[in-house]
Design an enzyme around this catalytic site. Structure first.
Site, PDB file in Angstrom:
ATOM      1  N   TYR A  85     -58.653  24.381  48.355  1.00 32.48           N
ATOM      2  CA  TYR A  85     -57.646  24.146  49.391  1.00 32.48           C
ATOM      3  C   TYR A  85     -58.312  24.169  50.767  1.00 32.48           C
ATOM      4  O   TYR A  85     -59.176  25.011  51.040  1.00 32.48           O
ATOM      5  CB  TYR A  85     -56.557  25.216  49.330  1.00 32.48           C
ATOM      6  N   GLU A  86     -57.882  23.242  51.641  1.00 40.17           N
ATOM      7  CA  GLU A  86     -58.500  23.131  52.963  1.00 40.17           C
ATOM      8  C   GLU A  86     -57.491  23.163  54.105  1.00 40.17           C
ATOM      9  O   GLU A  86     -57.882  23.259  55.270  1.00 40.17           O
ATOM     10  CB  GLU A  86     -59.342  21.847  53.022  1.00 40.17           C
TER      11      GLU A  86
END
Length: 309
Positions: free
Chosen positions: A153-154
């Site tokens: 996840y970013e």
């Protein structure tokens, strides 16, 4: 040294060499990982060269908790497959693992975007997200005969503590249920990203097997000296973790092979700190003939051999 002692010494040396050539499973020194499947460009598992003397992990990109019927996107831990399912079907996963005893296959969660929309970590609650994620991912992992998960996840619509609890409980449950045998995280040097992953590491670092740190997210033109400083800084941040070095074949940033990536790897090897290498990604490496994959694995295989002798 007498003849008998010399004979024993040579026998032991020969045995160690044979072990090095046939045993690919030392995660501290010879782990090679490659992301694959994020672009439908007809790359396949079989295209990528596999050195039998490394532990080789394919990481399918991506499984995402996203649906076009939900608002806001993405959904609450209800994962679906967004990699190239034509070339990376359950039967293809089983086939490559059967062909190569040193190959394992994982899936990566999240990524940067899907269908031109950003992928946000956006749970309704810890309990609902974990429950949905365990259920949906267990189904995918068993269907595809996978071995582990990677967290990538970013973007976030939740604070670091919520992220840590959700991901930590997910990994713990999947491991306790025997669904996965390893887990990794894929942070990079961004204040928001690091705050979330460091919170996760602080509370659950003992169950995270690899840190796929995205060193290629640093500026293009990174020097060997800068890269070494970055590595030591992130090793301090994720203290005690298996920090893997990384390169991208997209030409985006970080320390490129042309500017000294493998020189830096040799320097880390001399310090006993080269835990492994990962590449983003096979989809773009195909056009380069996978030369950096071959070079990376050869380096790791030699390092592993030396560690056994």
């Amino acid at each position: 040294m007498g003849f008998s002692k010399l004979f024993i010494f040579l026998f032991i040396l020969q045995t160690l060499l044979a072990m090095a050539l046939t045993q690919p499973t030392d995660q501290k020194t010879n782990i090679f990982r490659e992301y694959i499947g994020s672009v439908s460009n007809n790359v396949t598992f079989a295209d990528v060269p596999i050195n039998p003397n490394v532990e080789f992990h394919y990481i399918l990109a991506f499984a995402i908790d996203y649906t076009t019927s939900s608002s806001p996107h993405p959904t609450d831990g209800k994962f679906d497959v967004f990699w190239d399912t034509h070339n990376f079907s359950p039967s293809e996963v089983t086939a490559i693992k059967n062909q190569h005893s040193n190959v394992k296959v994982a899936l990566s969660l999240g990524g940067d975007s899907v269908k031109k929309e950003k992928c946000y970590f956006s749970p309704f609650s810890v309990d609902s997200w974990v429950s949905n994620a365990v259920s949906s991912l267990t189904k995918i992992i068993k269907e595809y005969n996978l071995d582990g998960i990677d967290i990538d996840y970013e973007q976030f619509h939740a604070d670091p503590e919520i992220f840590a609890k959700c991901i930590g409980k997910l990994i713990t449950t999947l491991k306790n249920n025997g669904v996965i045998s390893f887990a990794s995280i894929a942070p990079f040097d961004d204040d928001e990203v690091q705050s979330h992953y460091l919170a996760l590491w602080k509370s659950y670092g003992d169950i995270i097997d690899y840190v796929n740190f995205q060193f290629y997210a640093y500026d293009k033109g990174t020097t060997v000296y800068q890269f070494m400083n970055y590595f030591h800084m992130q090793s301090s941040n994720y203290e005690g973790g298996n920090i893997l070095v990384s390169l991208t074949t997209e030409g985006r940033g970080g320390l490129s092979p042309e500017n000294g990536f493998f020189k830096a790897c040799d320097m880390l090897k001399s310090e006993g700190k080269l835990n492994g290498i990962f590449v983003w990604s096979a989809d773009t490496s195909k056009g380069l003939g996978f030369r950096y994959e071959e070079q990376s694995q050869a380096l790791l295989a030699v390092s592993h051999l030396h560690s056994l002798v």
